[in-house]
Write a protein that holds these residues in place. Structure first.
Motif, PDB file in Angstrom:
ATOM      1  N   GLU A  57      61.023-102.790 -20.663  1.00 37.36           N
ATOM      2  CA  GLU A  57      59.503-102.058 -20.987  1.00 37.36           C
ATOM      3  C   GLU A  57      58.775-102.467 -22.169  1.00 37.36           C
ATOM      4  O   GLU A  57      57.883-102.463 -22.204  1.00 37.36           O
ATOM      5  N   ASP A  59      57.145-105.834 -21.861  1.00 39.52           N
ATOM      6  CA  ASP A  59      56.388-105.983 -20.878  1.00 39.52           C
ATOM      7  C   ASP A  59      56.758-106.829 -19.568  1.00 39.52           C
ATOM      8  O   ASP A  59      55.874-107.477 -18.826  1.00 39.52           O
ATOM      9  N   THR A 113      62.297 -95.961 -11.770  1.00 42.44           N
ATOM     10  CA  THR A 113      60.954 -95.682 -11.713  1.00 42.44           C
ATOM     11  C   THR A 113      60.964 -94.054 -12.147  1.00 42.44           C
ATOM     12  O   THR A 113      59.868 -93.788 -12.780  1.00 42.44           O
ATOM     13  N   SER A 143      61.364 -93.950 -16.941  1.00 47.94           N
ATOM     14  CA  SER A 143      60.607 -94.601 -18.095  1.00 47.94           C
ATOM     15  C   SER A 143      59.062 -94.476 -17.737  1.00 47.94           C
ATOM     16  O   SER A 143      58.436 -94.064 -16.789  1.00 47.94           O
ATOM     17  N   LYS A 144      58.417 -94.549 -19.175  1.00 45.22           N
ATOM     18  CA  LYS A 144      56.623 -94.486 -19.026  1.00 45.22           C
ATOM     19  C   LYS A 144      56.076 -95.441 -18.121  1.00 45.22           C
ATOM     20  O   LYS A 144      55.033 -95.025 -17.240  1.00 45.22           O
ATOM     21  N   VAL A 145      56.548 -96.582 -17.988  1.00 48.98           N
ATOM     22  CA  VAL A 145      55.867 -97.580 -17.073  1.00 48.98           C
ATOM     23  C   VAL A 145      56.151 -97.200 -15.645  1.00 48.98           C
ATOM     24  O   VAL A 145      55.680 -97.288 -14.594  1.00 48.98           O
ATOM     25  N   LEU A 177      56.473 -94.026 -14.532  1.00 46.14           N
ATOM     26  CA  LEU A 177      55.609 -93.095 -14.094  1.00 46.14           C
ATOM     27  C   LEU A 177      54.419 -93.297 -14.156  1.00 46.14           C
ATOM     28  O   LEU A 177      53.626 -92.932 -13.072  1.00 46.14           O
ATOM     29  N   ASP A 178      53.790 -94.595 -14.877  1.00 44.95           N
ATOM     30  CA  ASP A 178      52.555 -95.335 -14.581  1.00 44.95           C
ATOM     31  C   ASP A 178      52.521 -96.063 -13.177  1.00 44.95           C
ATOM     32  O   ASP A 178      51.634 -96.809 -12.754  1.00 44.95           O
ATOM     33  N   GLY A 179      53.660 -96.176 -12.387  1.00 45.54           N
ATOM     34  CA  GLY A 179      53.955 -96.814 -11.097  1.00 45.54           C
ATOM     35  C   GLY A 179      54.142 -98.427 -11.210  1.00 45.54           C
ATOM     36  O   GLY A 179      54.008 -99.224 -10.233  1.00 45.54           O
ATOM     37  N   GLN A 180      54.690 -98.663 -12.556  1.00 47.69           N
ATOM     38  CA  GLN A 180      54.877-100.134 -12.910  1.00 47.69           C
ATOM     39  C   GLN A 180      56.365-100.417 -13.269  1.00 47.69           C
ATOM     40  O   GLN A 180      56.471-101.205 -14.339  1.00 47.69           O
TER      41      GLN A 180
END
Length: 271
Positions: A147, A150, A182, A185-187, A189-192
């Motif tokens: 995370e 990136d 999924t 993490s923040k990513v 929650l953003d679908g990433q």
């Protein structure tokens, strides 16, 4: 063809191939256009499987960074091997993190008072070399690193076919952890959320050796032995499985002397 597609395993295999081809095409397109390659974290233990997973990530077009753990294991040989492999495959950066699971023992790999089994793999029995929570902790740290860096993928060397009975090397474990990645993490929650990729999951050890050879993995520089002596022992579960595959792949020179001796004895017994 219709009957083949009705088989769930065939569908899964077909989907995996399609995803891999798609990712490779996207990576090649990005490289051709001068765009940055997607990043992937690889959990690099220093063993054959993780080195092969790292080489596969590179072949898949990722910019790879490595994470190795000093978790209180019996010896430093595998970490030394991980550093050598990272240099050989030009993987940078390579993070080595201390997380001492050996403080509470529970495994022959972290407790010097527990002997390493040397009688071969016992089907249906989780061996004394199982380290409680090891992969769960390792993947959590890899998710954190991914995370921050990136990274869009995490490559794991886990294997469900020739594994020694470890519960955290199964497909259902990996699927559950992908769900956690999924949700946690923040990513995510953003679908990433980073994809957990285990390219060796359904490979036999022989398949892994063949893949390693095809990818140019420096097999002689990897360390899979549970012991930390000058040379691998050839008797622990890890050595036995590895040696058998190396010999069957036509690379007996890469097997341990004990592994070659055991193989020759088995051949004589079959006569």
């Amino acid at each position: 063809m219709a009957n083949e597609l009705a088989d769930p395993q065939v569908r899964r295999d077909s989907l995996a191939v399609s995803l891999a081809q798609s990712e490779l095409l996207q990576s090649e397109s990005a490289q051709a256009s001068g765009a940055a390659r997607p990043k992937a974290v690889v959990l690099l233990s220093g063993g054959l499987d993780s080195a092969t997973a790292a080489a596969q990530a590179i072949a898949d077009g990722y910019e790879v960074l490595a994470l190795s753990l000093r978790y209180g294991q019996r010896h430093e040989r595998e970490l030394q091997a991980a550093q050598t492999i990272a240099r050989t495959l030009d993987i940078r950066p390579h993070f080595i993190v201390d997380v001492n699971l050996g403080q509470w023992g529970g495994s022959a790999l972290t407790d010097l008072n527990k002997p390493i089994p040397s009688n071969g793999v016992q089907p249906g029995i989780v061996p004394a070399t199982y380290v409680p929570g090891r992969n769960t902790v390792f993947i959590a740290l890899a998710l954190s690193l991914a995370e921050v860096q990136d990274a869009v993928a995490i490559y794991l060397g886990i294997n469900a076919v020739d594994y020694s009975g470890y519960p955290d090397c199964r497909p259902e474990y990996l699927a559950a952890y992908q769900t956690l990645a999924t949700l946690s993490s923040k990513v995510g929650l953003d679908g990433q959320a980073p994809r957990l990729i285990a390219p060796l999951l359904d490979d036999s050890k022989l398949d892994i050796v063949r893949r390693a050879l095809a990818l140019g993995v420096p097999i002689a520089e990897t360390w899979s032995c549970y012991q930390g002596d000058r040379e691998p022992c050839g008797l622990c579960d890890s050595c036995r499985i590895r040696d058998k595959a190396l010999i069957e792949a036509g690379c007996p020179e890469l097997a341990t002397p004990m592994g070659r001796q055991l193989h020759e004895s088995e051949q004589v017994q079959r006569l």
